[in-house]
Design an enzyme around this catalytic site. Sequence first.
Site, mmCIF file in Angstrom:
data_model
loop_
_atom_site.group_PDB
_atom_site.id
_atom_site.type_symbol
_atom_site.label_atom_id
_atom_site.label_comp_id
_atom_site.label_asym_id
_atom_site.label_seq_id
_atom_site.Cartn_x
_atom_site.Cartn_y
_atom_site.Cartn_z
ATOM 1 N N CYS A 1 -3.784 4.903 -2.489
ATOM 2 C CA CYS A 1 -4.482 4.376 -3.554
ATOM 3 C C CYS A 1 -4.656 4.982 -4.546
ATOM 4 O O CYS A 1 -5.786 6.256 -4.226
ATOM 5 C CB CYS A 1 -6.095 3.208 -3.304
ATOM 6 S SG CYS A 1 -6.860 3.127 -4.233
ATOM 7 N N ASP B 1 0.901 -0.817 0.104
ATOM 8 C CA ASP B 1 0.267 0.065 0.096
ATOM 9 C C ASP B 1 1.592 1.705 -0.141
ATOM 10 O O ASP B 1 0.867 1.945 -0.414
ATOM 11 C CB ASP B 1 -0.569 -0.034 1.173
ATOM 12 C CG ASP B 1 -2.204 1.314 1.176
ATOM 13 O OD1 ASP B 1 -2.335 1.583 0.189
ATOM 14 O OD2 ASP B 1 -3.321 0.484 1.601
ATOM 15 N N HIS C 1 -7.655 -0.635 8.688
ATOM 16 C CA HIS C 1 -7.245 -0.047 7.402
ATOM 17 C C HIS C 1 -7.506 0.757 7.411
ATOM 18 O O HIS C 1 -8.430 1.051 6.654
ATOM 19 C CB HIS C 1 -7.287 -1.036 6.520
ATOM 20 C CG HIS C 1 -6.127 -0.917 5.616
ATOM 21 N ND1 HIS C 1 -5.447 -1.653 4.956
ATOM 22 C CD2 HIS C 1 -6.217 0.660 4.687
ATOM 23 C CE1 HIS C 1 -4.827 -1.206 4.416
ATOM 24 N NE2 HIS C 1 -5.386 0.221 3.815
HETATM 25 P P1 HMG Z 1 -9.161 -5.186 -16.314
HETATM 26 O O1 HMG Z 1 -8.960 -4.206 -16.328
HETATM 27 O O2 HMG Z 1 -10.768 -5.162 -15.753
HETATM 28 O O3 HMG Z 1 -9.304 -6.434 -17.359
HETATM 29 O O4 HMG Z 1 -8.886 -5.970 -14.891
HETATM 30 P P2 HMG Z 1 -9.154 -7.976 -17.813
HETATM 31 O O5 HMG Z 1 -9.181 -8.468 -16.137
HETATM 32 O O6 HMG Z 1 -9.730 -8.048 -19.104
HETATM 33 O O7 HMG Z 1 -7.203 -7.799 -17.926
HETATM 34 C C1 HMG Z 1 -6.916 -6.884 -18.133
HETATM 35 C C2 HMG Z 1 -5.345 -6.467 -18.694
HETATM 36 O O8 HMG Z 1 -4.732 -6.881 -17.088
HETATM 37 C C3 HMG Z 1 -4.495 -8.224 -19.570
HETATM 38 O O9 HMG Z 1 -3.693 -7.389 -20.081
HETATM 39 C C4 HMG Z 1 -4.731 -9.429 -18.441
HETATM 40 O O10 HMG Z 1 -3.751 -10.031 -18.895
HETATM 41 C C5 HMG Z 1 -4.045 -8.440 -17.375
HETATM 42 P P3 HMG Z 1 -3.884 -7.409 -22.116
HETATM 43 O O11 HMG Z 1 -4.446 -8.154 -22.033
HETATM 44 O O12 HMG Z 1 -4.331 -6.056 -21.535
HETATM 45 O O13 HMG Z 1 -2.150 -7.423 -22.461
HETATM 46 N N1 HMG Z 1 -3.892 -8.592 -15.844
HETATM 47 C C6 HMG Z 1 -3.271 -9.300 -14.938
HETATM 48 N N2 HMG Z 1 -1.784 -9.072 -14.729
HETATM 49 C C7 HMG Z 1 -1.064 -9.345 -14.157
HETATM 50 N N3 HMG Z 1 -1.372 -9.639 -12.647
HETATM 51 C C8 HMG Z 1 -2.902 -9.775 -12.710
HETATM 52 C C9 HMG Z 1 -4.052 -9.431 -13.629
HETATM 53 N N4 HMG Z 1 -5.377 -9.268 -14.246
HETATM 54 C C10 HMG Z 1 -5.270 -9.092 -15.727
HETATM 55 N N5 HMG Z 1 -3.581 -10.399 -11.981
HETATM 56 C C11 HMG Z 1 -8.161 -6.452 -12.559
HETATM 57 C C12 HMG Z 1 -9.452 -6.188 -13.677
HETATM 58 C C13 HMG Z 1 -8.232 -5.921 -11.484
HETATM 59 C C14 HMG Z 1 -7.126 -7.245 -13.042
HETATM 60 C C15 HMG Z 1 -7.217 -4.329 -12.804
HETATM 61 O O14 HMG Z 1 -8.191 -3.375 -12.398
HETATM 62 C C16 HMG Z 1 -6.379 -4.572 -12.389
HETATM 63 O O15 HMG Z 1 -5.209 -4.874 -11.348
HETATM 64 N N6 HMG Z 1 -6.508 -3.311 -10.960
HETATM 65 C C17 HMG Z 1 -5.435 -2.758 -9.829
HETATM 66 C C18 HMG Z 1 -6.215 -1.941 -8.692
HETATM 67 C C19 HMG Z 1 -5.314 -2.148 -7.423
HETATM 68 O O16 HMG Z 1 -4.269 -2.533 -7.197
HETATM 69 N N7 HMG Z 1 -5.781 -1.027 -6.350
HETATM 70 C C20 HMG Z 1 -5.009 -1.108 -5.711
HETATM 71 C C21 HMG Z 1 -4.734 -1.969 -4.587
HETATM 72 S S1 HMG Z 1 -6.518 -2.122 -3.678
HETATM 73 C C22 HMG Z 1 -6.148 -0.705 -2.542
HETATM 74 O O17 HMG Z 1 -5.381 -0.106 -2.435
HETATM 75 C C23 HMG Z 1 -7.514 -0.824 -0.909
HETATM 76 C C24 HMG Z 1 -7.122 -1.065 -0.078
HETATM 77 O O18 HMG Z 1 -5.000 -0.833 0.789
HETATM 78 C C25 HMG Z 1 -7.306 -0.761 1.564
HETATM 79 C C26 HMG Z 1 -7.788 0.035 1.500
HETATM 80 O O19 HMG Z 1 -6.834 0.853 1.841
HETATM 81 O O20 HMG Z 1 -9.465 0.391 1.524
HETATM 82 C C27 HMG Z 1 -6.133 -2.921 0.353
HETATM 83 MG MG MG Z 2 -4.958 0.615 2.087
#
Ligand code: HMG
Ligand code: MG
Length: 296
Positions: free
Chosen positions: A238, A14, A205
Site C-alpha cells: 500500500c 493490491d 488479509h
Molecule cells: P480527497 O483527496 O480527500 O479529496 O479524496 P476529494 O474527495 O475532495 O477529491 C480530490 C480529487 O480526487 C478530486 O479531483 C476528485 O474528483 C477526485 P480534482 O477536483 O482534484 O481534480 N476523486 C476521485 N477520482 C476518481 N475516483 C474517485 C474519486 N474520488 C475523488 N473515486 C479519496 C479522497 C479517498 C478519493 C482519495 O484520498 C483516494 O483516492 N485515496 C486513495 C487511497 C488508496 O487507494 N489506497 C490504497 C488502497 S487501500 C489498501 O491498499 C489497503 C487494503 O489492501 C487492506 C490492507 O492491506 O489493509 C484494502
Molecule cells: Mg492490502
Amino acid sequence: MNDTVKLVEVGPRDGLQNEPNLVPTEVKIELVERLADCGLGHIEAASFVSPKWIPQMADGHAVLTGIRRRPQVIYSALTPNMQGLEAALAAGADEVAVFTAASESFCQHNIHCSIAESLARFAPLLAEAQKHRLRVRGYVSTVLGCPYQGAVKPAEVAQVADALYQLGCAEISLGDTIGIGTPNQARAMLAAVRQQVPIASLAVHFHDTYGQALANIHALLEDGIRIIDSSVAGLGGCPYAPGASGNVATEDVVYLLNGLGMETGVNLDRLVNTGRWISQQLGRHNGSKVGLAWPR
Ligand code: HMG
Ligand code: MG
C-alpha cells in the site's frame, strides 16, 4: 479442517497499485483472465480511487470492460466514495469494496478523513449499492499495527468491523497492512471481532513483511476463518504503508491448504505459471516460495 476455503485474489488491485512503473492495461487484462483460468472465483480487478493519488489504477474501466468474463467469477473493485461506486457500476463490477482502518492516522494518510467520516461516507454508498443489488465488502486496515501510531487494540478493530457490518457490508476483510502481526496477536484480534461479526462473514488479509502471514493464516484457519485474501506471486503493498511488502502469495496459500486437505478449486500448476509470467512482465522477483520451488 477438511472443508472449503474461499480465496479472494487481490493481485490485480493490491498487487499492482504499488508498482512503480505503469503496467499496461493489456497486461492487467491478461493477468485477470489467467487468474480466472486458474480457478480463482473472486478477483479484485480494479480500484476506482483518485488517479491523482494512485495513478497505477487509473485504467480500471478499461480493465473491467476489457476482460472476457467467466460467468462463475466475481470481479470486484475498490470504491472509496460515491464517485468510485458510480465508476464501478459503469464498468460493470460484480461487487465493490469500501475501505477504512482501525487506526486514525492510517485512515487520514490513506483516505484523508477520520474513521467516523469514512463510515459516514460509506452509508450512502451502501444504500446505493443495495439498490443495484451489488454486494459490498468492507476492509479494515492496520488490524495488527499501524505504520504511524504503532499498536492497535483488538477492541478498536472490533468496533470498526462492527460498524461496517451494521452499515450492510456482507463481508469484512481484516488487513494486517504492514505485515507485522504474529499468531497469538492475530487470534486475540479475531476473538474480539467475532463477538461482533459472524465468523463466516470475516476474511483475513495478510501482508507478509515479517514473514508471518502463513503462520497467522494457519492459526486463524484453526479458529474458523474460511475466507483468505492473497496475491499471485506475493505482489502488492500500500503506498500509504511505507516499507510494507506484498500480500501473502496465493501459490503459497494454496499449497498450504492442499496440504491441509482443504478445497480451493485452484489449479496450482497454472497458478505457478501465472505467477512466473506476471513476475517476468513486471521485471520483479517472484515473491512466492512455491512459485520458486515448483518444478518447471
Ligand atoms: P480527497 O483527496 O480527500 O479529496 O479524496 P476529494 O474527495 O475532495 O477529491 C480530490 C480529487 O480526487 C478530486 O479531483 C476528485 O474528483 C477526485 P480534482 O477536483 O482534484 O481534480 N476523486 C476521485 N477520482 C476518481 N475516483 C474517485 C474519486 N474520488 C475523488 N473515486 C479519496 C479522497 C479517498 C478519493 C482519495 O484520498 C483516494 O483516492 N485515496 C486513495 C487511497 C488508496 O487507494 N489506497 C490504497 C488502497 S487501500 C489498501 O491498499 C489497503 C487494503 O489492501 C487492506 C490492507 O492491506 O489493509 C484494502
Ligand atoms: Mg492490502
